[in-house]
Motif scaffolding. Structure first.
Motif, PDB file in Angstrom:
ATOM      1  N   GLU A  17      -7.427  14.236  -0.803  1.00 26.72           N
ATOM      2  CA  GLU A  17      -8.180  12.987  -0.769  1.00 26.72           C
ATOM      3  C   GLU A  17      -7.444  11.971   0.079  1.00 26.72           C
ATOM      4  OE1 GLU A  17     -11.166  12.382  -2.268  1.00 26.72           O
ATOM      5  OE2 GLU A  17     -11.176  14.498  -2.829  1.00 26.72           O
ATOM      6  N   PRO A  18      -8.161  11.108   0.808  1.00 25.05           N
ATOM      7  CA  PRO A  18      -7.490  10.083   1.618  1.00 25.05           C
ATOM      8  C   PRO A  18      -6.717   9.097   0.759  1.00 25.05           C
ATOM      9  CG  PRO A  18      -9.884   9.957   1.876  1.00 25.05           C
ATOM     10  CD  PRO A  18      -9.605  11.082   0.935  1.00 25.05           C
ATOM     11  N   HIS A  19      -5.550   8.700   1.216  1.00 27.68           N
ATOM     12  CA  HIS A  19      -4.769   7.701   0.482  1.00 27.68           C
ATOM     13  C   HIS A  19      -5.019   6.292   1.018  1.00 27.68           C
ATOM     14  CE1 HIS A  19      -2.247   8.774   3.923  1.00 27.68           C
ATOM     15  NE2 HIS A  19      -1.649   7.610   3.802  1.00 27.68           N
ATOM     16  N   CYS A  61       3.782   3.983   7.119  1.00 32.18           N
ATOM     17  CA  CYS A  61       4.573   2.799   7.464  1.00 32.18           C
ATOM     18  C   CYS A  61       4.075   1.549   6.748  1.00 32.18           C
ATOM     19  CB  CYS A  61       4.546   2.573   8.972  1.00 32.18           C
ATOM     20  SG  CYS A  61       2.910   2.151   9.619  1.00 32.18           S
ATOM     21  N   GLY A  62       2.804   1.534   6.340  1.00 32.38           N
ATOM     22  CA  GLY A  62       2.251   0.390   5.620  1.00 32.38           C
ATOM     23  C   GLY A  62       1.808  -0.757   6.500  1.00 32.38           C
ATOM     24  N   ALA A  68      -3.539  -5.932   8.034  1.00 36.89           N
ATOM     25  CA  ALA A  68      -4.991  -6.058   7.920  1.00 36.89           C
ATOM     26  C   ALA A  68      -5.378  -6.515   6.513  1.00 36.89           C
ATOM     27  CB  ALA A  68      -5.665  -4.733   8.252  1.00 36.89           C
ATOM     28  N   GLY A  69      -4.603  -6.107   5.519  1.00 32.22           N
ATOM     29  CA  GLY A  69      -4.779  -6.622   4.168  1.00 32.22           C
ATOM     30  C   GLY A  69      -6.005  -6.105   3.442  1.00 32.22           C
ATOM     31  N   SER A  70      -6.218  -6.684   2.273  1.00 34.54           N
ATOM     32  CA  SER A  70      -7.293  -6.209   1.402  1.00 34.54           C
ATOM     33  C   SER A  70      -8.680  -6.586   1.919  1.00 34.54           C
ATOM     34  CB  SER A  70      -7.096  -6.738  -0.013  1.00 34.54           C
ATOM     35  OG  SER A  70      -7.065  -8.146  -0.007  1.00 34.54           O
ATOM     36  N   ASP A  71      -8.765  -7.459   2.900  1.00 39.02           N
ATOM     37  CA  ASP A  71     -10.076  -7.749   3.492  1.00 39.02           C
ATOM     38  C   ASP A  71     -10.610  -6.538   4.247  1.00 39.02           C
ATOM     39  OD1 ASP A  71     -10.035 -10.291   2.514  1.00 39.02           O
ATOM     40  OD2 ASP A  71      -9.408 -11.225   4.389  1.00 39.02           O
ATOM     41  N   ALA A  72      -9.694  -5.734   4.800  1.00 36.59           N
ATOM     42  CA  ALA A  72     -10.102  -4.563   5.585  1.00 36.59           C
ATOM     43  C   ALA A  72      -9.927  -3.270   4.804  1.00 36.59           C
ATOM     44  CB  ALA A  72      -9.293  -4.498   6.883  1.00 36.59           C
ATOM     45  N   LEU A  73      -8.923  -3.241   3.928  1.00 37.82           N
ATOM     46  CA  LEU A  73      -8.635  -2.006   3.193  1.00 37.82           C
ATOM     47  C   LEU A  73      -9.037  -2.160   1.731  1.00 37.82           C
ATOM     48  CD1 LEU A  73      -5.096  -1.056   4.556  1.00 37.82           C
ATOM     49  CD2 LEU A  73      -7.324  -0.443   5.458  1.00 37.82           C
ATOM     50  N   ALA A  74      -9.813  -1.190   1.253  1.00 36.88           N
ATOM     51  CA  ALA A  74     -10.183  -1.181  -0.162  1.00 36.88           C
ATOM     52  C   ALA A  74      -9.092  -0.526  -0.994  1.00 36.88           C
ATOM     53  CB  ALA A  74     -11.508  -0.446  -0.348  1.00 36.88           C
ATOM     54  N   GLY A  75      -8.238   0.258  -0.361  1.00 33.55           N
ATOM     55  CA  GLY A  75      -7.166   0.909  -1.095  1.00 33.55           C
ATOM     56  C   GLY A  75      -6.118   1.468  -0.160  1.00 33.55           C
ATOM     57  N   TRP A  76      -4.879   1.401  -0.598  1.00 28.86           N
ATOM     58  CA  TRP A  76      -3.754   2.017   0.130  1.00 28.86           C
ATOM     59  C   TRP A  76      -2.723   2.419  -0.895  1.00 28.86           C
ATOM     60  CZ3 TRP A  76       1.267   2.719   0.891  1.00 28.86           C
ATOM     61  CH2 TRP A  76       1.730   3.179   2.125  1.00 28.86           C
ATOM     62  N   GLN A  77      -2.328   3.654  -0.851  1.00 24.86           N
ATOM     63  CA  GLN A  77      -1.259   4.124  -1.734  1.00 24.86           C
ATOM     64  C   GLN A  77      -0.539   5.252  -1.016  1.00 24.86           C
ATOM     65  OE1 GLN A  77      -3.581   5.257  -5.081  1.00 24.86           O
ATOM     66  NE2 GLN A  77      -4.325   7.129  -4.165  1.00 24.86           N
ATOM     67  N   TYR A  78       0.657   5.572  -1.459  1.00 29.72           N
ATOM     68  CA  TYR A  78       1.343   6.709  -0.879  1.00 29.72           C
ATOM     69  C   TYR A  78       0.613   7.985  -1.288  1.00 29.72           C
ATOM     70  CZ  TYR A  78       5.280   3.852   0.598  1.00 29.72           C
ATOM     71  OH  TYR A  78       6.052   2.916   1.234  1.00 29.72           O
TER      72      TYR A  78
END
Ligand code: SF4
Length: 90
Positions: A17-19, A61-62, A68-78
């Motif tokens: 699944e995409p992270h 790298c994050g 871009a922050g949470s306005d562009a990303l709904a989720g980011w995790q390792y």
């Protein structure tokens, strides 16, 4: 050595699944920002104007999360343990 040659030395174990999840209806500015900041060039717009993230090549790298922050990303995790990037040196 070029950047692409250097990246090819990494070892990738993609998760199922995409992270990274993108929000719907990103603006042109947000898409351009994501394209500019990702050192691996993983954000690509399709013919319908949506942007895809090819998470399998992520360098973890994050930068996208931080810039871009949470306005562009709904989720980011390792990626989960055992998946993701393994750097090779030398
Ligand atoms: S974490 Fe880094 S390499 Fe991965 S998608 Fe975001 S900017 Fe690109």
């Amino acid at each position: 050595m070029s950047v692409n040659e250097s990246l090819a030395h990494n070892c990738y174990h993609p998760a199922g699944e995409p992270h990274i999840q993108l929000r719907e209806n990103l603006s042109d500015e947000q898409i351009l920002l994501l394209q500019k900041i990702c050192p691996a060039g993983l954000f690509t717009p399709d013919s319908a104007g949506r942007v895809n993230v090819h998470f399998q090549g992520c360098l973890e790298c994050g930068c996208c999360r931080l810039l871009a922050g949470s306005d562009a990303l709904a989720g980011w995790q390792y990626p989960p343990s055992g998946a993701g990037l393994t750097l090779r040196f030398g």
